[in-house]
Each structure stands twice: as structure tokens, then as C-alpha cells.
Design an enzyme around this catalytic site. Structure first.
Site, mmCIF file in Angstrom:
data_model
loop_
_atom_site.group_PDB
_atom_site.id
_atom_site.type_symbol
_atom_site.label_atom_id
_atom_site.label_comp_id
_atom_site.label_asym_id
_atom_site.label_seq_id
_atom_site.Cartn_x
_atom_site.Cartn_y
_atom_site.Cartn_z
ATOM 1 N N GLU A 150 0.856 -1.196 0.000
ATOM 2 C CA GLU A 150 0.000 0.000 0.000
ATOM 3 C C GLU A 150 0.883 1.235 0.000
ATOM 4 O O GLU A 150 2.040 1.163 0.406
ATOM 5 C CB GLU A 150 -0.834 0.062 1.295
ATOM 6 C CG GLU A 150 -1.797 -1.053 1.453
ATOM 7 C CD GLU A 150 -2.486 -1.031 2.827
ATOM 8 O OE1 GLU A 150 -2.200 -0.136 3.647
ATOM 9 O OE2 GLU A 150 -3.298 -1.921 3.059
ATOM 10 N N LYS A 174 10.515 3.027 3.245
ATOM 11 C CA LYS A 174 10.447 4.481 3.056
ATOM 12 C C LYS A 174 11.285 4.966 1.875
ATOM 13 O O LYS A 174 12.286 4.347 1.518
ATOM 14 C CB LYS A 174 10.962 5.162 4.332
ATOM 15 C CG LYS A 174 10.244 4.743 5.600
ATOM 16 C CD LYS A 174 9.213 5.715 6.032
ATOM 17 C CE LYS A 174 9.814 7.006 6.469
ATOM 18 N NZ LYS A 174 9.166 7.564 7.658
ATOM 19 N N GLU A 191 -5.606 7.248 7.872
ATOM 20 C CA GLU A 191 -4.776 8.452 7.844
ATOM 21 C C GLU A 191 -5.591 9.636 7.329
ATOM 22 O O GLU A 191 -6.174 9.570 6.235
ATOM 23 C CB GLU A 191 -3.590 8.156 6.899
ATOM 24 C CG GLU A 191 -2.393 9.004 7.111
ATOM 25 C CD GLU A 191 -1.513 8.571 8.286
ATOM 26 O OE1 GLU A 191 -1.866 7.617 9.016
ATOM 27 O OE2 GLU A 191 -0.476 9.222 8.474
ATOM 28 N N LYS A 196 2.363 -5.386 3.994
ATOM 29 C CA LYS A 196 1.698 -6.127 5.077
ATOM 30 C C LYS A 196 1.433 -7.560 4.641
ATOM 31 O O LYS A 196 1.041 -7.779 3.481
ATOM 32 C CB LYS A 196 0.334 -5.488 5.408
ATOM 33 C CG LYS A 196 0.420 -4.019 5.712
ATOM 34 C CD LYS A 196 -0.956 -3.387 5.906
ATOM 35 C CE LYS A 196 -0.783 -1.899 6.196
ATOM 36 N NZ LYS A 196 -2.042 -1.180 6.328
ATOM 37 N N LYS A 253 2.141 4.637 1.646
ATOM 38 C CA LYS A 253 2.207 5.177 3.005
ATOM 39 C C LYS A 253 1.811 6.654 2.909
ATOM 40 O O LYS A 253 2.545 7.473 2.350
ATOM 41 C CB LYS A 253 3.617 5.015 3.573
ATOM 42 C CG LYS A 253 3.726 5.419 5.020
ATOM 43 C CD LYS A 253 5.066 4.998 5.593
ATOM 44 C CE LYS A 253 5.112 5.209 7.085
ATOM 45 N NZ LYS A 253 4.917 6.598 7.492
HETATM 46 S S1 IVH Z 1 -0.612 0.415 9.006
HETATM 47 C C1 IVH Z 1 -0.410 -1.907 12.888
HETATM 48 N N1 IVH Z 1 -0.890 1.511 6.621
HETATM 49 O O1 IVH Z 1 2.374 5.356 9.161
HETATM 50 C C2 IVH Z 1 -0.504 -1.190 11.588
HETATM 51 N N2 IVH Z 1 -0.022 2.868 8.383
HETATM 52 O O2 IVH Z 1 5.019 5.202 10.398
HETATM 53 C C3 IVH Z 1 0.046 0.188 11.632
HETATM 54 N N3 IVH Z 1 0.484 5.176 7.722
HETATM 55 O O3 IVH Z 1 1.237 5.368 12.493
HETATM 56 C C4 IVH Z 1 -0.319 1.125 10.573
HETATM 57 N N4 IVH Z 1 -0.143 5.005 5.605
HETATM 58 O O4 IVH Z 1 -0.178 6.641 10.755
HETATM 59 C C5 IVH Z 1 -0.503 1.699 7.900
HETATM 60 N N5 IVH Z 1 -1.185 2.354 4.466
HETATM 61 C C6 IVH Z 1 -0.818 2.537 5.729
HETATM 62 C C7 IVH Z 1 -0.340 3.787 6.192
HETATM 63 C C8 IVH Z 1 0.064 3.898 7.538
HETATM 64 C C9 IVH Z 1 0.329 5.818 6.540
HETATM 65 C C10 IVH Z 1 1.039 5.778 8.960
HETATM 66 C C11 IVH Z 1 0.314 5.436 10.241
HETATM 67 C C12 IVH Z 1 1.382 4.903 11.175
HETATM 68 C C13 IVH Z 1 2.631 5.433 10.554
HETATM 69 C C14 IVH Z 1 3.857 4.613 10.921
#
Ligand code: IVH
Length: 276
Positions: free
Chosen positions: A59, A262, A119, A238, A61
Site C-alpha cells: 500500500e 520508506k 490516515e 503487510k 504510506k
Molecule cells: S498500518 C499496525 N498503513 O504510518 C498497523 N499505516 O510510520 C500500523 N500510515 O502510524 C499502521 N499510511 O499513521 C498503515 N497504508 C498505511 C499507512 C500507515 C500511513 C502511517 C500510520 C502509522 C505510521 C507509521
């Protein structure tokens, strides 16, 4: 409580209450290249007795601010910031102004309780408009859309939040019940369910079954993300299988079944004009 007239509060809040999250909000471990990603893959494979053929969901980010939403009998009753992951701030009135968050789940018989994570972000066009207005009013511009989104969510006056036009992509669903929190088999099924409930799910996700597939997705979006109307700072990979996720579990701070891959931080030169 789900009437469209309830999207904007009449009176500004004087401050926000602290709320303890029913389910903590974890962070993600980071990898900065495919080699680090490969090490992560070896780590979770070693934790299992028998090796498995990985099936990943890749996905984007989204570079915004995480929100935790609670629905009771299909109605949005609480929206909170991430805070330290255990405790956040109750910002329900502000969350209600986000049009991509349903006030009521769009299904006939909603579960008693539903927890959604995702988000909140500012589209780039909106970010530019806000900064132009701020500069015209002699205010300091926001440094980037992430700060602008986080700052907006913590505005005490929801009428200002409404004008800022935040958006929301949902990425995690919990339906607490007798069979645990995740009554589905795969992460993709959860994303499908989120869409049925009326959430916006980022459409640019895909299944990857090999390191080469993941590397290709990562490289492709490093180019294409420049065309997107919002900011991304990497991709999130994931494991799709929920049962496998549950077997791997979490460290203190992050799931073992997911990682953020990243992109390097953008660097721009700064000229120091004077020192006083
Ligand atoms: S999954 C347990 N999916 O990235 C699962 N997070 O650096 C945790 N974020 O705190 C999150 N896009 O705010 C997930 N597609 C995405 C995301 C995402 C942005 C943010 C989220 C998290 C942070 C971690």
C-alpha cells in the site's frame, strides 16, 4: 447524530479530553532499501516453524495524521488522534467534518462495535490554498501537509476544520466479537469491508508474492507518487493472511507482519543569509 447538520459543531471546544484507545495504535518499523526489507522478511520467516510462501499487500504510506474511529451500532461515536499509541485526544467534532468519514456505516445490520484506523491528510491543492491564505493574513505558512493536517485536527473550532477540507484513507478494521477482533481471513477482505461500510480506501494497493514484485512496486511509486494529489513518504508492506499476522504478533512498538519501506527524505539546499 448521523445527520449532515451534525458535521460542524456550533461552539468551539475549550480543550480536548484524553482518551485511552480500546486497541493500541502501533507504529511501523522502517526499511530504507530492498536489502533491509529482505532482512525483515528473513526475520519473520525464521520466527515460523515452517517457511511459507509470502503473500503481501503493498500500500502507499500516506503522509498525514493517524486517526482512531469508534462506531457503536453503526454510528460514529468517537474520533481520536494517535497520541502516544495508548492515549490520544478526543477530537470527534473535528473528525465529523471529514466528508470521507461516514457518520453512519452504510450497511443494513452493522456490528455492535467497529474500530477503524486510517490516515487523515490534506490534498496538496488544499495545502497550497491554506498557505496562500495564511501568508496573505501575515501568518507563518505550514511547513508541509503533514504538519498542516495535524495542526488542523487539533483546532478547537470545528468550523475552521470544516473549511480546511481534510480527507481520510482507511486501512485497518477491527470488529470486536467472540471470534476475536478480525473476523476475516485476509487484510484485503478487511479493505473490501471498509469500502462497503462507506470508507475511502486508497486504490493503489496490490498483492505482491516475491521480493522482485515488492521492489517493482516500491520503484514504480517513487516515480508515480509525484503525480498524486497527496503526499506519500513510502510504501507499507503487510502480510495478507490475518492468521499469520496473529501468529507473528507485535514487538513493543510495531507489528512483526508489516513494515514501512520508506523513500529517502527530500533534500533541498538552504542558504543562510545572515547570522545575528
Ligand atoms: S498500518 C499496525 N498503513 O504510518 C498497523 N499505516 O510510520 C500500523 N500510515 O502510524 C499502521 N499510511 O499513521 C498503515 N497504508 C498505511 C499507512 C500507515 C500511513 C502511517 C500510520 C502509522 C505510521 C507509521
Amino acid at each position: 447524530p448521523d445527520s449532515p447538520t451534525q458535521r460542524v459543531g456550533e461552539r468551539p471546544a475549550s480543550q480536548f479530553d484524553s482518551v485511552r484507545h480500546n486497541i493500541p495504535l502501533y507504529s511501523l518499523d522502517n526499511a530504507f532499501n530492498i536489502e533491509e526489507f529482505t532482512n525483515w522478511e528473513k526475520r519473520w520467516q525464521n520466527q515460523l516453524k515452517n517457511p511459507v510462501e509470502p503473500e503481501y499487500v503493498c500500500e502507499l504510506k500516506i503522509d498525514g495524521s493517524a486517526l482512531a474511529l469508534t462506531y457503536e451500532n453503526g454510528i460514529l461515536v468517537r474520533g481520536a488522534t494517535r497520541g502516544d499509541g495508548e492515549t490520544g485526544e478526543e477530537i470527534t467534532q473535528n473528525v465529523k467534518t471529514i466528508r470521507s468519514i461516514p457518520l453512519k456505516l452504510q450497511v443494513e445490520n452493522p456490528p455492535n462495535r467497529v474500530e477503524v484506523r486510517g490516515e487523515a491528510f490534506l490534498p496538496l491543492e488544499t495545502f497550497d490554498r491554506i498557505n496562500q491564505d495564511r501568508e496573505a493574513n501575515g501568518e507563518a505558512p505550514f511547513a508541509n501537509p503533514r504538519n498542516a493536517a495535524a495542526g488542523t485536527l487539533r483546532q478547537l473550532d470545528s468550523r475552521i476544520v470544516d473549511r480546511r477540507q481534510l480527507q481520510f484513507f482507511a486501512y485497518t478494521l477491527y470488529i470486536p466479537g467472540e471470534d476475536g477482533d478480525r473476523p476475516f481471513h485476509t487484510h484485503q477482505e478487511a479493505l473490501q469491508k471498509l469500502q462497503e461500510f462507506g470508507f475511502l480506501v486508497n486504490p493503489n494497493q496490490t498483492i505482491c508474492r516475491s521480493l522482485e514484485d515488492v521492489a517493482q512496486y516500491y520503484d514504480r511509486w517513487n516515480e508515480e507518487r509525484r503525480q498524486l494529489p497527496y503526499m506519500t513518504d513510502g510504501v507499507v508492506v503487510k502480510l495478507n493472511d490475518i492468521e499469520l499476522q496473529q501468529r507473528l504478533g507485535f514487538t513493543q512498538k510495531a507489528p512483526r507482519w508489516a513494515i514501512a519501506l520508506k523513500y529517502p527524505a527530500e533534500e533541498v539546499p538552504t542558504t543562510v543569509e545572515s547570522v545575528t
